[in-house]
Design a protein around this motif. Structure first.
Motif, PDB file in Angstrom:
ATOM      1  N   PHE A   1      -2.027   2.102   0.685  1.00  0.00           N
ATOM      2  CA  PHE A   1      -2.862   1.852   1.864  1.00  0.00           C
ATOM      3  C   PHE A   1      -3.549   3.180   2.185  1.00  0.00           C
ATOM      4  CE2 PHE A   1      -3.960   1.461   6.263  1.00  0.00           C
ATOM      5  CZ  PHE A   1      -4.051   0.109   6.560  1.00  0.00           C
ATOM      6  N   ILE A   2      -4.836   3.280   1.869  1.00  0.00           N
ATOM      7  CA  ILE A   2      -5.556   4.555   1.929  1.00  0.00           C
ATOM      8  C   ILE A   2      -6.358   4.652   3.223  1.00  0.00           C
ATOM      9  CG2 ILE A   2      -7.256   6.019   0.770  1.00  0.00           C
ATOM     10  CD1 ILE A   2      -6.548   4.474  -1.836  1.00  0.00           C
ATOM     11  N   VAL A   3      -6.123   5.727   3.983  1.00  0.00           N
ATOM     12  CA  VAL A   3      -6.828   5.936   5.251  1.00  0.00           C
ATOM     13  C   VAL A   3      -7.713   7.176   5.118  1.00  0.00           C
ATOM     14  CG1 VAL A   3      -6.581   6.178   7.749  1.00  0.00           C
ATOM     15  CG2 VAL A   3      -4.801   4.987   6.437  1.00  0.00           C
ATOM     16  N   LEU A   4      -9.021   6.949   5.106  1.00  0.00           N
ATOM     17  CA  LEU A   4      -9.968   8.059   5.006  1.00  0.00           C
ATOM     18  C   LEU A   4     -10.251   8.658   6.379  1.00  0.00           C
ATOM     19  CD1 LEU A   4     -12.431   6.487   2.403  1.00  0.00           C
ATOM     20  CD2 LEU A   4     -10.632   8.179   1.986  1.00  0.00           C
TER      21      LEU A   4
ATOM     22  N   ASN B   1       3.567   0.042   0.239  1.00  0.00           N
ATOM     23  CA  ASN B   1       4.702   0.949   0.028  1.00  0.00           C
ATOM     24  C   ASN B   1       4.340   2.387   0.355  1.00  0.00           C
ATOM     25  OD1 ASN B   1       6.325  -1.116  -0.855  1.00  0.00           O
ATOM     26  ND2 ASN B   1       6.461  -0.422  -2.970  1.00  0.00           N
ATOM     27  N   ARG B   2       3.065   2.743   0.100  1.00  0.00           N
ATOM     28  CA  ARG B   2       2.634   4.130   0.259  1.00  0.00           C
ATOM     29  C   ARG B   2       1.404   4.165   1.173  1.00  0.00           C
ATOM     30  NH1 ARG B   2       1.022   5.488  -5.481  1.00  0.00           N
ATOM     31  NH2 ARG B   2       0.447   3.275  -5.399  1.00  0.00           N
ATOM     32  N   ILE B   3       1.515   4.912   2.263  1.00  0.00           N
ATOM     33  CA  ILE B   3       0.386   5.108   3.170  1.00  0.00           C
ATOM     34  C   ILE B   3      -0.216   6.470   2.841  1.00  0.00           C
ATOM     35  CG2 ILE B   3      -0.390   5.068   5.558  1.00  0.00           C
ATOM     36  CD1 ILE B   3       1.077   2.514   4.678  1.00  0.00           C
ATOM     37  N   LEU B   4      -1.429   6.479   2.309  1.00  0.00           N
ATOM     38  CA  LEU B   4      -2.118   7.713   1.929  1.00  0.00           C
ATOM     39  C   LEU B   4      -3.120   8.066   3.016  1.00  0.00           C
ATOM     40  CD1 LEU B   4      -0.843   6.680  -0.716  1.00  0.00           C
ATOM     41  CD2 LEU B   4      -2.932   7.348  -1.904  1.00  0.00           C
ATOM     42  N   VAL B   5      -2.963   9.261   3.599  1.00  0.00           N
ATOM     43  CA  VAL B   5      -3.781   9.636   4.751  1.00  0.00           C
ATOM     44  C   VAL B   5      -4.475  10.967   4.486  1.00  0.00           C
ATOM     45  CG1 VAL B   5      -3.790  10.028   7.253  1.00  0.00           C
ATOM     46  CG2 VAL B   5      -2.082   8.481   6.233  1.00  0.00           C
TER      47      VAL B   5
ATOM     48  N   VAL C   1       8.924   2.964   4.296  1.00  0.00           N
ATOM     49  CA  VAL C   1       7.569   3.270   3.850  1.00  0.00           C
ATOM     50  C   VAL C   1       7.414   4.772   3.633  1.00  0.00           C
ATOM     51  CG1 VAL C   1       6.588   3.536   6.175  1.00  0.00           C
ATOM     52  CG2 VAL C   1       5.123   2.746   4.298  1.00  0.00           C
ATOM     53  N   CYS C   2       6.527   5.144   2.715  1.00  0.00           N
ATOM     54  CA  CYS C   2       6.208   6.549   2.453  1.00  0.00           C
ATOM     55  C   CYS C   2       4.842   6.872   3.040  1.00  0.00           C
ATOM     56  CB  CYS C   2       6.137   6.818   0.950  1.00  0.00           C
ATOM     57  SG  CYS C   2       7.631   6.428   0.054  1.00  0.00           S
ATOM     58  N   VAL C   3       4.698   8.090   3.581  1.00  0.00           N
ATOM     59  CA  VAL C   3       3.396   8.579   4.033  1.00  0.00           C
ATOM     60  C   VAL C   3       3.056   9.823   3.214  1.00  0.00           C
ATOM     61  CG1 VAL C   3       2.011   9.347   5.982  1.00  0.00           C
ATOM     62  CG2 VAL C   3       3.837   7.684   6.347  1.00  0.00           C
ATOM     63  N   ILE C   4       1.877   9.804   2.591  1.00  0.00           N
ATOM     64  CA  ILE C   4       1.485  10.858   1.660  1.00  0.00           C
ATOM     65  C   ILE C   4       0.116  11.415   2.064  1.00  0.00           C
ATOM     66  CG2 ILE C   4       1.027  11.406  -0.770  1.00  0.00           C
ATOM     67  CD1 ILE C   4       2.713   8.932  -1.510  1.00  0.00           C
ATOM     68  N   PRO C   5      -0.002  12.731   2.268  1.00  0.00           N
ATOM     69  CA  PRO C   5      -1.308  13.318   2.608  1.00  0.00           C
ATOM     70  C   PRO C   5      -2.138  13.566   1.344  1.00  0.00           C
ATOM     71  CG  PRO C   5       0.370  15.017   2.615  1.00  0.00           C
ATOM     72  CD  PRO C   5       1.080  13.738   2.298  1.00  0.00           C
ATOM     73  N   PHE C   6      -3.477  13.562   1.531  1.00  0.00           N
ATOM     74  CA  PHE C   6      -4.371  13.921   0.421  1.00  0.00           C
ATOM     75  C   PHE C   6      -5.588  14.660   0.981  1.00  0.00           C
ATOM     76  CE2 PHE C   6      -5.903   9.741   1.783  1.00  0.00           C
ATOM     77  CZ  PHE C   6      -7.279   9.899   1.793  1.00  0.00           C
ATOM     78  N   GLU C   7      -6.209  15.466   0.140  1.00  0.00           N
ATOM     79  CA  GLU C   7      -7.385  16.243   0.540  1.00  0.00           C
ATOM     80  C   GLU C   7      -8.687  15.494   0.283  1.00  0.00           C
ATOM     81  OE1 GLU C   7      -7.818  19.095   2.011  1.00  0.00           O
ATOM     82  OE2 GLU C   7      -6.034  20.349   1.738  1.00  0.00           O
ATOM     83  N   THR C   8      -8.888  15.025  -0.938  1.00  0.00           N
ATOM     84  CA  THR C   8     -10.168  14.448  -1.358  1.00  0.00           C
ATOM     85  C   THR C   8      -9.977  13.007  -1.811  1.00  0.00           C
ATOM     86  OG1 THR C   8      -9.897  15.118  -3.661  1.00  0.00           O
ATOM     87  CG2 THR C   8     -10.921  16.727  -2.157  1.00  0.00           C
TER      88      THR C   8
END
Length: 484
Positions: free
Chosen positions: A259-262, A290-294, A386-393
């Motif tokens: 689940f990608i949050v821009l 399963n994975r929340i990407l923020v 649930v997992c929360v994962i940070p990302f830059e780009t």
């Protein structure tokens, strides 16, 4: 609706005990009360069920397509008449909430309505020939008999997702539900179609212990298709076994949806959508996030609001209208989840929220600072974790989303819809939704996974294609000029 009768096998139109000496107590996962007790089916029962389906299919072939449509529509009417009773069983047998029950029943009615159109869509073609005076006719015909193996999480829908289209396409069916949900995944479906008016033996339900029947359900010579919904590990085995025995496998397997949050997303809406996408039915949905990407610029704000939202979810009795998270299905699932949580923390994940465990009731857990090499990032978390994962780009988000052996569902949240679509195209998954939930299923839209999330597509024209085959009959109106 007679719950006691639904504690029987349904073979060749008869409600009876299985021939095994083994008994199965059907347990309410919330309070351990016995709902009913089954005398299990054995290998001989499975053989009788397949023989009955094969014989009844010949009778079904003779039924007018419009009558077939009416019979399938009768199934919807039966469900609507008994909706409150069905809701009650979902709460007791699955530990599902009333909200979950309404959601599942709605999906079931829609898929049957779509399957009811199949008898009128068995279209063929007449094609030209390279040979003078020859006409090529292509007929769409039923595959024959379909074996269906269903899971415990959405058993009513995930059984019906194969059963109704298979019947609508003209096949006989033998259904084996999961042992934790024999009513909702099995005998209730037999009852619905019995009342709807299908020929005796067209649908059969066998409640059996895999330790006793072994591979007999898949290896039996009659079924041409085996439709399995469940774990990737078991699905891999069943798929290989089906192919070995020259049967077509349809596999709807596990997921590890991202689940990608821009940074330009509506954060409050994304928080709510991410919460629903993870914690509906205790997270026991293959499409769950399963994975929340923020994106890092909004990571702190998102995680703070997300933790507050998740912490507010009521855990407890699924019959309580306030409950959002009920029990997981069995002790094994609960223990596996506890072990995964502890392993994730030992590998470096930070528990942003760590719920207590009370038997099969798990309060929600959020693991932050998760990296792609952690087990909680790679495994399917089939529960309120649930997992929360940070990302830059965006590129990093795509890499993280694709760093899994699964490829079932996903979501992208952004205020720029076309940006979301372009990102969605790069995620290797069978389904992905922009500004929406990871949990989506519509009766006329192709449903299925990539990689280890499955083989084949169901719903609409794709189900019609999967449960039928094509037969070429050529007609020579003249005579060939033969060389000898």
């Amino acid at each position: 609706m007679n719950i006691e009768m639904l504690g029987k096998q349904f073979i060749n139109g008869e409600w009876r005990d299985g021939q095994s000496d083994t008994l199965l107590n059907n347990i309410n996962p919330y309070n351990d009360q016995v709902i009913n007790t089954y005398k299990l089916a054995d290998i001989q029962d499975i053989d009788l069920a397949y023989q009955a389906a094969e014989k009844a299919k010949q009778e079904w072939d003779k039924v007018n397509p419009y009558k077939k449509r009416d019979i399938l529509e009768n199934a919807v009417k039966y469900i609507e008449t008994h909706e409150e009773e069905i809701t009650s069983i979902i709460m007791d047998e699955l530990g599902g909430t009333r909200l979950k029950a309404a959601f599942e029943i709605g999906l079931v009615k829609n898929i049957i309505k779509e399957a009811a159109t199949f008898p009128l869509r068995m279209e063929g073609k007449i094609l030209p020939s390279t040979i003078d005076d020859v006409e090529n006719r292509l007929y769409r015909i039923p595959a024959g008999v379909v074996g269906v193996i269903s899971p415990f999480n959405f058993p009513f829908f995930l059984s019906m997702k194969s059963v109704a289209p298979a019947l609508g396409a003209g096949n006989g069916v033998v259904l084996k539900p999961h042992e934790d949900t024999p009513i909702m995944g099995g005998t209730l479906i037999g009852k619905i179609f019995e009342e709807a008016g299908v020929p005796k033996g067209l649908i059969n339900v066998v409640v059996a212990d895999i330790k006793e029947i072994g591979d007999a359900f898949v290896e039996h010579p009659i079924p041409r298709i085996i439709s399995f919904t469940g774990s990737t590990q078991v699905g891999s085995y069943i798929g290989q076994l089906a192919i070995k025995n020259f049967k077509k496998p349809l596999l709807e397997l596990g997921g590890n949806s991202a689940f990608i949050v821009l940074e330009d997303a509506d954060i409050d809406y994304a928080v709510n959508a991410a919460t629903f996408s993870r914690f509906t039915h205790q997270g026991q949905i293959c499409m769950s996030a399963n994975r929340i990407l923020v994106q890092k610029s909004i990571y702190n704000e998102f995680t703070e609001k997300y933790a507050q939202k998740v912490a507010s979810l009521t855990v407890g009795d699924p019959r309580d209208p306030q409950t959002i998270i009920g029990p997981v299905i069995n002790d094994r699932q609960a223990k596996n989840l506890e072990a995964l949580i502890e392993k994730g923390i030992s590998e470096g994940a930070t528990p942003l929220l760590k719920g207590n465990v009370h038997g099969r009731l798990l309060e929600p857990t959020i693991l932050a600072d998760v990296t792609t090499d952690m087990s909680v990032s790679q495994e399917e978390l089939f529960g309120p974790v649930v997992c929360v994962i940070p990302f830059e780009t965006e590129e990093e988000a795509i890499d993280i989303a694709n760093n899994t052996r699964f490829g079932l569902s996903g979501a992208v949240h952004t205020s720029n819809l076309e940006r979301g679509v372009e990102l969605a195209k790069k995620v290797h998954t069978g389904m992905i939704h922009v500004n929406d939930l990871t949990i989506n299923d519509e009766p006329i839209v192709a449903f299925g996974g990539e990689k280890q999330s499955g083989i084949g597509r169901l719903n609409g024209e794709w189900s019609l294609e999967e449960f039928t085959t094509l037969k070429w009959i050529s007609v020579n109106y003249g005579q060939r000029n033969l060389p000898y």
